[in-house]
Design a protein around this motif. Structure first.
Motif, PDB file in Angstrom:
ATOM      1  N   HIS A  70      -3.164   8.132  -1.925  1.00 34.36           N
ATOM      2  CA  HIS A  70      -3.889   6.861  -1.946  1.00 34.36           C
ATOM      3  C   HIS A  70      -2.902   5.734  -2.266  1.00 34.36           C
ATOM      4  O   HIS A  70      -1.861   5.960  -2.878  1.00 34.36           O
TER       5      HIS A  70
ATOM      6  N   ALA B 126      -7.852   8.152  -7.414  1.00 34.28           N
ATOM      7  CA  ALA B 126      -8.038   6.795  -6.915  1.00 34.28           C
ATOM      8  C   ALA B 126      -9.101   6.088  -7.743  1.00 34.28           C
ATOM      9  O   ALA B 126     -10.014   6.723  -8.285  1.00 34.28           O
ATOM     10  N   ALA B 127      -8.994   4.784  -7.834  1.00 34.37           N
ATOM     11  CA  ALA B 127      -9.966   3.979  -8.572  1.00 34.37           C
ATOM     12  C   ALA B 127     -11.296   3.937  -7.821  1.00 34.37           C
ATOM     13  O   ALA B 127     -11.370   4.233  -6.623  1.00 34.37           O
ATOM     14  N   ASP B 128     -12.349   3.555  -8.534  1.00 35.56           N
ATOM     15  CA  ASP B 128     -13.658   3.385  -7.909  1.00 35.56           C
ATOM     16  C   ASP B 128     -13.575   2.306  -6.836  1.00 35.56           C
ATOM     17  O   ASP B 128     -12.834   1.333  -6.980  1.00 35.56           O
ATOM     18  N   ARG B 129     -14.353   2.492  -5.776  1.00 39.60           N
ATOM     19  CA  ARG B 129     -14.368   1.531  -4.669  1.00 39.60           C
ATOM     20  C   ARG B 129     -15.797   1.186  -4.283  1.00 39.60           C
ATOM     21  O   ARG B 129     -16.636   2.074  -4.167  1.00 39.60           O
TER      22      ARG B 129
ATOM     23  N   ARG C 117      -2.191   0.473  -5.195  1.00 42.60           N
ATOM     24  CA  ARG C 117      -3.146  -0.517  -5.703  1.00 42.60           C
ATOM     25  C   ARG C 117      -4.512   0.102  -6.011  1.00 42.60           C
ATOM     26  O   ARG C 117      -5.320  -0.493  -6.701  1.00 42.60           O
ATOM     27  N   GLU C 118      -4.774   1.339  -5.546  1.00 41.64           N
ATOM     28  CA  GLU C 118      -6.033   2.018  -5.826  1.00 41.64           C
ATOM     29  C   GLU C 118      -5.881   3.095  -6.906  1.00 41.64           C
ATOM     30  O   GLU C 118      -6.814   3.833  -7.188  1.00 41.64           O
ATOM     31  N   HIS C 119      -4.719   3.166  -7.531  1.00 42.64           N
ATOM     32  CA  HIS C 119      -4.445   4.207  -8.529  1.00 42.64           C
ATOM     33  C   HIS C 119      -5.284   4.016  -9.781  1.00 42.64           C
ATOM     34  O   HIS C 119      -5.419   2.914 -10.297  1.00 42.64           O
ATOM     35  N   ALA C 120      -5.865   5.130 -10.293  1.00 40.96           N
ATOM     36  CA  ALA C 120      -6.637   5.089 -11.534  1.00 40.96           C
ATOM     37  C   ALA C 120      -5.962   5.881 -12.651  1.00 40.96           C
ATOM     38  O   ALA C 120      -5.946   5.440 -13.789  1.00 40.96           O
TER      39      ALA C 120
ATOM     40  N   ASP D  25       0.806  -1.210   0.000  1.00 40.23           N
ATOM     41  CA  ASP D  25       0.000   0.000   0.000  1.00 40.23           C
ATOM     42  C   ASP D  25       0.844   1.267   0.000  1.00 40.23           C
ATOM     43  O   ASP D  25       0.483   2.268   0.588  1.00 40.23           O
TER      44      ASP D  25
ATOM     45  N   TYR E   3      -0.848   0.815 -13.451  1.00 41.72           N
ATOM     46  CA  TYR E   3      -0.130   1.776 -12.613  1.00 41.72           C
ATOM     47  C   TYR E   3       1.308   2.004 -13.069  1.00 41.72           C
ATOM     48  O   TYR E   3       1.737   3.141 -13.278  1.00 41.72           O
TER      49      TYR E   3
ATOM     50  N   GLY F 152     -14.450   6.647  -6.784  1.00 39.44           N
ATOM     51  CA  GLY F 152     -13.322   6.876  -5.891  1.00 39.44           C
ATOM     52  C   GLY F 152     -12.370   7.882  -6.484  1.00 39.44           C
ATOM     53  O   GLY F 152     -11.179   7.823  -6.261  1.00 39.44           O
TER      54      GLY F 152
END
Length: 133
Positions: free
Chosen positions: A72, A57-60, A75-78, A12, A104, A65
């Motif tokens: 962030h 950030a990617a959608d959650r 792993r949540e990167h958009a 993370d 990413y 998101g």
């Protein structure tokens, strides 16, 4: 509370920490910045211009998101978005991967390459000594 830019065993790492290291390894000064719009990174150039960039950030959980952030987890990167601000204060979009859905690492490599090329066009990095460098 854990600093979101500190790596942990779940991978993370905050998205900006490694990017700052890549830019600094390329000889580019970069500074973490924050204002009411969120967190971002500034890369000042010798001619007084600068690139600023942030990620989304990617959608959650079925909810958008799209928070603008550099804090962030990777792993949540958009996507990355960057703006070039000229020495005269004029701003123009510089890099935007929001419509590309790049992985990413590929997205980040493209952003770093674009900033390096832009730095060459603007006299290189601003090498002013700063306590945050």
């Amino acid at each position: 509370m854990t600093d979101p830019q500190t790596p942990n065993s779940n991978g993370d790492e905050g998205v900006a920490k490694a990017r700052r290291a890549q830019l600094r390894a390329a000889g580019l000064r970069c500074l973490p910045c924050r204002d009411s719009a969120g967190t971002y990174i500034c890369v000042p150039f010798a001619d007084g211009s600068e690139v600023t960039f942030s990620g989304t950030a990617a959608d959650r959980d079925g909810r958008p998101g799209r928070e603008v952030s550099t804090r962030h987890p990777a792993r949540e990167h958009a996507s990355w978005q960057a703006t070039l601000e000229g020495a005269d204060g004029a701003c123009e979009p510089f890099y935007d991967s929001s419509a590309k859905a790049l992985p990413y690492e590929e997205d980040t490599a493209a952003l770093v390459a674009a900033i390096r090329a832009c730095a060459q066009e603007h006299g290189g990095s601003d090498r002013t000594v700063d306590p945050d460098d």
